[in-house]
Design a protein around this motif. Structure first.
Motif, mmCIF file in Angstrom:
data_model
loop_
_atom_site.group_PDB
_atom_site.id
_atom_site.type_symbol
_atom_site.label_atom_id
_atom_site.label_comp_id
_atom_site.label_asym_id
_atom_site.label_seq_id
_atom_site.Cartn_x
_atom_site.Cartn_y
_atom_site.Cartn_z
ATOM 1 N N MET A 113 0.813 -1.215 0.000
ATOM 2 C CA MET A 113 0.000 0.000 0.000
ATOM 3 C C MET A 113 0.847 1.267 0.000
ATOM 4 O O MET A 113 0.331 2.354 -0.233
ATOM 5 N N GLU A 120 -5.493 7.710 0.188
ATOM 6 C CA GLU A 120 -6.111 6.395 0.076
ATOM 7 C C GLU A 120 -5.553 5.401 1.089
ATOM 8 O O GLU A 120 -6.249 4.479 1.501
ATOM 9 N N GLU A 123 -7.402 5.320 4.510
ATOM 10 C CA GLU A 123 -8.749 4.781 4.316
ATOM 11 C C GLU A 123 -8.706 3.260 4.197
ATOM 12 O O GLU A 123 -9.480 2.551 4.835
ATOM 13 N N ARG A 124 -7.785 2.733 3.414
ATOM 14 C CA ARG A 124 -7.695 1.281 3.209
ATOM 15 C C ARG A 124 -7.102 0.552 4.403
ATOM 16 O O ARG A 124 -7.498 -0.558 4.717
ATOM 17 N N SER A 130 -13.178 -2.377 3.633
ATOM 18 C CA SER A 130 -12.536 -2.491 2.327
ATOM 19 C C SER A 130 -11.484 -3.569 2.342
ATOM 20 O O SER A 130 -10.810 -3.770 3.344
#
Length: 132
Positions: A113, A120, A123-124, A130
């Protein structure tokens, strides 16, 4: 007082399974960790190691990841993957190392990541709905 033949038994329903040839103790299926979670020591160690490696490479101690991997005695692929943790978003690093936020992804997935946009990443990493 208790007598010499009195026995107290404590039963803890754990399962022992082998993982990579080593026994691993697994908690019961209905086990729920405490709400007061602390930082995951595996994440802390990996992030600390990655930052140390990044610093050593930036100082010119090693010219390539291959040289670094040989010096630390690990596979080049492993070092390359874990080195990515040093490039995670500052917010993600702060929440993983200083806060008590639990990651919803594995350490392995977290390594990949680092290439995503910083917005992003958080958030992930912390959104359990997710997938990686």
């Amino acid at each position: 007082m208790t007598k010499a033949n009195d026995t107290i038994r404590v039963l803890i329903p754990l399962k022992v399974r082998k993982k990579n040839g080593r026994p691993k103790i697994l908690p019961p299926a209905d086990y729920r960790p405490s709400e007061d979670q602390t930082q995951d020591p595996h994440f802390l160690r990996a992030i600390g190691r990655a930052w140390g490696w990044r610093r050593r490479m930036e100082e010119g101690e090693f010219a390539t990841i291959q040289e670094l991997a040989e010096a630390v005695g690990l596979a080049e692929r492993h070092v390359s993957r874990q080195l990515r943790l040093a490039y995670l978003a500052p917010e993600v690093l702060k929440r993983l190392t200083c806060g008590r936020a639990a990651s919803s992804v594995s350490l392995y997935d977290l390594c990949f990541m680092a290439g995503e946009a910083w917005e992003e990443q958080a958030e992930r990493v912390f959104d359990s709905s997710s997938g990686p």
